[in-house]
Design an enzyme around this catalytic site. Structure first.
Site, PDB file in Angstrom:
ATOM      1  N   PRO A 145       0.822  -1.214   0.000  1.00  0.00           N
ATOM      2  CA  PRO A 145       0.000   0.000   0.000  1.00  0.00           C
ATOM      3  C   PRO A 145       0.855   1.262   0.000  1.00  0.00           C
ATOM      4  O   PRO A 145       1.714   1.428   0.859  1.00  0.00           O
ATOM      5  CB  PRO A 145      -0.793  -0.096   1.306  1.00  0.00           C
ATOM      6  N   GLU A 146       0.669   2.097  -0.963  1.00  0.00           N
ATOM      7  CA  GLU A 146       1.303   3.403  -0.965  1.00  0.00           C
ATOM      8  C   GLU A 146       0.185   4.437  -1.003  1.00  0.00           C
ATOM      9  O   GLU A 146      -0.981   4.096  -0.868  1.00  0.00           O
ATOM     10  CB  GLU A 146       2.267   3.546  -2.152  1.00  0.00           C
TER      11      GLU A 146
END
Length: 292
Positions: free
Chosen positions: A13-14
């Site tokens: 997840p960014e």
DNA sequence: CCTCCATCCTGTGGGC
DNA sequence: TGCCCACAGGATGGAG
């Protein structure tokens, strides 16, 4: 060298993933109140000064807003309570009905109005959730974040000031959340490729034009990622592991593509280690040394 | 303050 | 076929 598909099998997840999650939670949850809290793995709330407070601080609280800063989600409740969440390396958020079977590693579950559950699924438990008062929030790491990469990108002049005199690789500085909040390893490499700057260059060695290019690349790269997330957000398959891998594979220009031809010039993409992280680059498009 | 490096954790796949 | 092990990465904290 692991294959690209294995590398991307589970999306880290960014910022775009966190922003997609924020939008996913907002409509179904804002206005609802917490009716239950279950912590399956205590490690997930390891940043809570007094663990028992996690439950007691949330029970009965009404959700007022879902905010994001960098890769942190901030769920604002009444009585000045904030639930800070980070998805770490492998976290994802699911909304589910109370009776629905929990996915493996559903480590934190928060029930709203006895009608809907927010589940933090995180096999590797690098993520966390913590319920904090305003005083605690002020000294939390979230308070030390730099400006948000999507909503508050600093001007080139301020960015250049932040990089001045810095000897650390620009790649490492892009990952420093105190300078700009939201870039992770994948997007940092994509930004540097788009800016045609090699990640090993000392931050302070970039000239004004190069700083401008790096800054200018951040928005388009993140927005492209967000569009990918947003598109598949309509599809509940997004919530399953690997649901979006294909979409990202086609988008990435350098990350995970070592040995494959540069999409711009055909030179094989290379991999090196910077700051203990993989850096993927094209040595033609991103010369390792500043050309004179 | 700055830079570098170890640490946390587990699913995955490559090699044998 | 099955076992083992290295690897991936975000944030933190300590050393120099």
């Amino acid at each position: 060298m692991p294959s690209l598909s294995s590398r991307m099998g589970r999306q880290v997840p960014e910022l775009p993933e966190v922003e997609s999650s924020r939008r996913y939670l907002e409509e179904p949850l804002v206005g609802r109140s917490v009716t239950g809290v279950a912590v399956g793995r205590a490690r997930m709330i390891r940043h809570q000064a007094i663990p028992v407070d996690f439950t007691s601080r949330l029970l009965g609280r009404k959700l007022m807003a879902v905010d994001r800063k960098g890769k942190y989600l901030l769920l604002r409740f009444d009585a000045d309570m904030t639930l800070v969440m980070h998805l770490g390396m492998s976290g994802r958020l699911q909304l589910a009905l109370p009776g629905e079977e929990c996915a493996p590693h559903s480590n934190v579950v928060i029930g709203f109005d006895d009608e809907i559950e927010l589940r933090l699924v995180d096999p590797r438990t690098f993520g966390f959730a913590v319920a904090v008062t305003p005083e605690e929030l002020a000294v939390h790491s979230v308070a030390r974040l730099g400006p948000d990469a999507l909503n508050a990108l600093p001007r080139t002049s301020a960015f250049r000031t932040a990089l001045r005199e810095r000897t650390a690789p620009i790649k490492s500085l892009l990952l420093d959340q105190r300078i700009i909040a939201g870039l992770g390893n994948i997007y940092a490499d994509e930004v540097l490729f788009r800016a045609r700057v090699h990640g090993s260059r000392p931050g302070g060695s970039l000239n004004g034009e190069e700083v401008r290019r790096v800054r200018a690349a951040i928005g388009p790269v993140l927005k492209a990622g967000l569009r990918a997330g947003g598109t598949s957000l309509d599809d509940l398959a997004y919530l399953l592991p690997d649901g979006r891998a294909g979409e990202y594979l086609q988008r990435l220009r350098v990350y995970g593509r070592s040995g494959l031809p540069c999409r711009s010039c055909g030179t094989p993409i290379e991999r090196m280690v910077l700051g203990q992280r993989s850096h993927f680059f094209c040595r033609t498009c991103q010369p390792p040394f500043r050309p004179r």
